[in-house]
Design a protein around this motif. Structure first.
Motif, PDB file in Angstrom:
ATOM      1  N   HIS A 101     -57.893  60.927 -20.047  1.00 11.34           N
ATOM      2  CA  HIS A 101     -56.492  61.227 -20.115  1.00 11.34           C
ATOM      3  C   HIS A 101     -56.226  62.035 -21.099  1.00 11.34           C
ATOM      4  CE1 HIS A 101     -54.345  58.338 -17.484  1.00 11.34           C
ATOM      5  NE2 HIS A 101     -55.223  57.181 -17.838  1.00 11.34           N
ATOM      6  N   ARG A 112     -49.229  62.436 -19.001  1.00 11.38           N
ATOM      7  CA  ARG A 112     -50.005  61.280 -19.077  1.00 11.38           C
ATOM      8  C   ARG A 112     -49.152  60.157 -18.356  1.00 11.38           C
ATOM      9  NH1 ARG A 112     -53.339  58.443 -22.570  1.00 11.38           N
ATOM     10  NH2 ARG A 112     -53.519  56.525 -22.172  1.00 11.38           N
ATOM     11  N   GLU A 136     -59.133  59.435 -24.537  1.00 10.76           N
ATOM     12  CA  GLU A 136     -57.992  60.590 -24.149  1.00 10.76           C
ATOM     13  C   GLU A 136     -58.273  61.809 -25.203  1.00 10.76           C
ATOM     14  OE1 GLU A 136     -54.256  59.263 -26.997  1.00 10.76           O
ATOM     15  OE2 GLU A 136     -54.496  58.018 -25.256  1.00 10.76           O
ATOM     16  N   THR A 152     -61.051  64.475 -14.741  1.00  8.58           N
ATOM     17  CA  THR A 152     -59.586  64.711 -15.243  1.00  8.58           C
ATOM     18  C   THR A 152     -58.645  65.003 -14.175  1.00  8.58           C
ATOM     19  OG1 THR A 152     -58.597  64.892 -17.209  1.00  8.58           O
ATOM     20  CG2 THR A 152     -59.741  66.756 -16.268  1.00  8.58           C
TER      21      THR A 152
END
Length: 312
Positions: free
Chosen positions: A197, A205, A224, A242
């Motif tokens: 993330h 996001r 993240e 991703t």
């Protein structure tokens, strides 16, 4: 209450250190402490908890911070407006920038053209996630900001000038079983692998989590990262997968990193809007000129009009 007292207060509130705040304002620490004490006496409330080891804001101090910021900024704008009437071309533009570039307008090109037209306007640049920067525009601590949000996502009172709507794409390692697919759904993408993330508070996001929710999957990432290029490089090395805007893939392909595969998402609503956020009700001459400059770059080059003359 004097303006310098509020500036002293904001310096201490930001650094939580009287010594640093005194140095920033070129005054002795004892003098700054006396001015803060005088401000506390005038307001009838303590603004800071002080100990031998730390300085923290009191409840009254936390309430005063946004009020003081607004007062200081309004005074700055007043001076700039008076300068504008006198035809003085000077000031500071506080500009927020996200990592992801817009496809339909090159902000660096805009900044260059703006500087050429108004060489005495100084830039003060902030890089950060979209949501905090949009909030800073609403609070008046940023003049304008390029954010990964659309107009509906912006705080009340903040205007949004659309700059781009970018496609979100999946990035996987070159040897991934998904390589070669024309489309991929998120459940397939994350099946048995970690998801990388982007930082919380970012427009990216927000959009990726919304895409997860549309599939019925919880928006839980294994970890993240704070840099989009790092996310792509990790995915290229097989550490995870991703989702990023397509323009960031184009930037990553120009680097000497490991090869990777890019797959369009089956979710056609998975997009990343980019907007210029500003407050038309509280726009300094420098900020107004910058918004005008951005507008001219949104037009096709052959039809761009010269920006309207603005006295700064």
């Amino acid at each position: 209450m004097e303006l310098r007292h509020l500036n002293y207060f904001l310096s201490v509130a930001e650094s939580l250190n009287f010594t640093k705040a005194a140095a920033q304002n070129f005054v002795a620490q004892s003098a700054l402490s006396q001015q803060i004490a005088g401000l506390e006496k005038e307001l009838g409330s303590k603004l800071f908890h002080r100990s031998s080891r730390s300085v923290t804001l009191t409840e009254a101090g936390r309430v005063l911070v946004p009020l003081a910021q607004r007062i200081v900024r309004d005074v700055e704008i007043t001076h700039m407006e008076m300068d504008a009437l006198a035809g003085v071309r000077r000031g500071t533009l506080r500009l927020g920038l996200i990592q992801t570039p817009a496809t339909s307008v090159d902000i660096i090109e805009v900044m260059g053209d703006f500087h050429h037209r108004y060489p005495d306007i100084e830039f003060a640049i902030t890089n950060g996630p979209s949501e905090p920067m949009a909030a800073a525009v609403a609070a008046g601590t940023l003049d304008v900001a390029v954010v990964g949000l659309d107009a509906g996502d912006l705080p009340a009172g903040v205007d949004g000038l659309p700059l781009a709507v970018e496609r979100l794409v999946a990035v996987v390692a070159e040897d991934s079983p998904l390589t070669g697919r024309k489309l991929v759904a998120i459940p397939e993408l994350v099946d048995g692998v970690q998801f990388i993330h982007f930082a919380r508070g970012s427009g990216l996001r927000r959009r990726v989590e919304a895409a997860f929710l549309r599939t019925g999957l919880p928006p839980e990432g294994s970890f993240e990262m704070g840099q989009i290029l790092d996310m792509i490089r990790l995915a290229a090395r097989g550490v995870g997968v991703t989702i990023v805007p397509h323009t960031d893939v184009l930037e990553a392909e120009r680097t000497a990193g490991p090869p990777f595969s890019v797959i369009p998402l089956a979710d056609h609503d998975a997009v990343h809007p980019v907007s210029l956020a500003y407050t038309s009700a509280r726009l300094s001459p420098a900020a107004a000129a910058f918004v005008e400059e951005v507008r001219t770059h949104l037009d096709p080059p052959q039809s761009r009009p010269a920006p309207s003359p603005i006295n700064l």
